[in-house]
Design a protein around this motif. Structure first.
Motif, PDB file in Angstrom:
ATOM      1  N   ASP A  38      55.052  92.791  75.843  1.00 31.22           N
ATOM      2  CA  ASP A  38      56.096  92.869  76.860  1.00 31.22           C
ATOM      3  C   ASP A  38      57.405  93.325  76.241  1.00 31.22           C
ATOM      4  O   ASP A  38      58.236  93.951  76.885  1.00 31.22           O
ATOM      5  CB  ASP A  38      56.290  91.504  77.527  1.00 31.22           C
ATOM      6  N   THR A  39      57.621  92.967  74.969  1.00 31.62           N
ATOM      7  CA  THR A  39      58.786  93.420  74.197  1.00 31.62           C
ATOM      8  C   THR A  39      58.243  94.002  72.898  1.00 31.62           C
ATOM      9  O   THR A  39      58.241  93.353  71.849  1.00 31.62           O
ATOM     10  CB  THR A  39      59.733  92.243  73.902  1.00 31.62           C
ATOM     11  N   PRO A  40      57.760  95.259  72.928  1.00 28.72           N
ATOM     12  CA  PRO A  40      56.936  95.771  71.825  1.00 28.72           C
ATOM     13  C   PRO A  40      57.696  96.379  70.659  1.00 28.72           C
ATOM     14  O   PRO A  40      57.067  96.769  69.681  1.00 28.72           O
ATOM     15  CB  PRO A  40      56.097  96.837  72.522  1.00 28.72           C
ATOM     16  N   PHE A  41      59.011  96.480  70.755  1.00 30.50           N
ATOM     17  CA  PHE A  41      59.755  97.027  69.621  1.00 30.50           C
ATOM     18  C   PHE A  41      61.100  96.331  69.509  1.00 30.50           C
ATOM     19  O   PHE A  41      61.642  95.823  70.491  1.00 30.50           O
ATOM     20  CB  PHE A  41      59.934  98.545  69.730  1.00 30.50           C
ATOM     21  N   PHE A  42      61.628  96.320  68.295  1.00 30.65           N
ATOM     22  CA  PHE A  42      62.953  95.781  68.029  1.00 30.65           C
ATOM     23  C   PHE A  42      63.802  96.858  67.370  1.00 30.65           C
ATOM     24  O   PHE A  42      63.301  97.692  66.608  1.00 30.65           O
ATOM     25  CB  PHE A  42      62.885  94.573  67.092  1.00 30.65           C
ATOM     26  N   GLN A  43      65.104  96.819  67.664  1.00 33.13           N
ATOM     27  CA  GLN A  43      66.076  97.706  67.030  1.00 33.13           C
ATOM     28  C   GLN A  43      67.204  96.849  66.459  1.00 33.13           C
ATOM     29  O   GLN A  43      67.557  95.822  67.034  1.00 33.13           O
ATOM     30  CB  GLN A  43      66.689  98.668  68.047  1.00 33.13           C
ATOM     31  N   ILE A  44      67.774  97.282  65.366  1.00 29.79           N
ATOM     32  CA  ILE A  44      68.987  96.663  64.834  1.00 29.79           C
ATOM     33  C   ILE A  44      69.961  97.770  64.455  1.00 29.79           C
ATOM     34  O   ILE A  44      69.566  98.886  64.153  1.00 29.79           O
ATOM     35  CB  ILE A  44      68.712  95.749  63.619  1.00 29.79           C
ATOM     36  N   GLY A  45      71.247  97.433  64.489  1.00 33.21           N
ATOM     37  CA  GLY A  45      72.267  98.420  64.175  1.00 33.21           C
ATOM     38  C   GLY A  45      72.725  99.157  65.420  1.00 33.21           C
ATOM     39  O   GLY A  45      72.957  98.556  66.476  1.00 33.21           O
TER      40      GLY A  45
END
Length: 246
Positions: free
Chosen positions: A146-153
């Motif tokens: 349901d939340t398949p990716f993460f980003q930072i920055g």
């Protein structure tokens, strides 16, 4: 500024990060923001970092030291029983270092000065590949389909592309292409994110990198995708219905 992405697929995990740490008129600096550790046949773990460079370097340096000389007090990522425990180790260390640096500098109320966030990804034999987003406070959340990716920055420029293009059963090659477009859009919108890019592909149940690469400004694939994406956008815009002013 930084841009890092970690993505879950049915086939495994795909990670990409930029390397820019400073961008000025006459001062551009780069530093690797992705590291990984592995025990072939048993586990592979990767960490990507964003935020205060001194903080992130301290975290990675201590994690490295622990892999060389683990102790009862300081757990090693290479001995953690689960990826959840790996995320806990990284989160606790990040929180401790931020608090320590803020206290040492007499800025307890301004701990945000030393803030950082991290993405932790990997797999331990007999378990599923897992992906975590670590916050400066040391707590974390886990990716799901349901939340398949993460980003930072610097996340805002590349996020819409990932949302529109992601499919959990896409190939590694398609995922790399999608990430490349996301990074290209971010690079064009924000000079504080810059080449070269680091890429790591972790295939399910294969405890060494499936693919690892550094992509610099002269990379023919990156140049081709960047040019083709710009042309495709212009063609798509031209193909939309014209606006009529009465």
């Amino acid at each position: 500024m930084t841009y890092c992405v970690g993505m879950m697929l049915d086939r495994g995990l795909v990670l990409m990060s930029d390397t820019r740490t400073n961008s000025g008129v006459d001062n551009i600096s780069t530093f690797r923001k992705m590291v990984h550790w592995e025990i072939p046949g048993e586990r592979i773990i990767s960490v990507m970092t964003a935020g205060n460079l001194a903080t992130t370097q301290a975290v990675i340096s201590q994690l490295e030291e622990r892999t060389k000389a683990p102790s009862e007090r300081h757990n090693s990522l290479l001995e953690a029983p689960t990826m959840f425990k790996v995320a806990s180790i990284v989160g606790n260390l990040l929180q401790d270092i931020i608090e320590e640096r803020a206290t040492d500098n007499g800025q307890k109320a301004a701990a945000g000065t030393f803030s950082a966030s991290m993405i932790v990804a990997g797999q331990i034999k007999g378990m599923e590949p897992r992906l975590f987003l670590i916050y400066p406070e040391g707590n974390f959340i886990e990716a799901s389909f349901d939340t398949p990716f993460f980003q930072i920055g610097e996340t805002k420029y590349g996020r819409p592309i990932l949302i529109r293009g992601y499919d959990r059963d896409m190939s590694f090659e398609s995922a790399v292409k999608l990430m490349t477009v996301s990074f290209d859009s971010t690079l064009k919108a924000n000079l504080s994110v810059g080449l070269p890019l680091d890429l790591l592909v972790i295939e399910r149940d294969n405890f060494t990198p499936r693919h690892e690469r550094r992509i610099d400004a002269s990379d023919p694939y990156f140049q081709s995708v960047s040019t083709s994406w710009s042309e495709a956008l212009r063609n798509a815009l031209d193909g939309l219905p014209d606006y009529r002013m009465g």
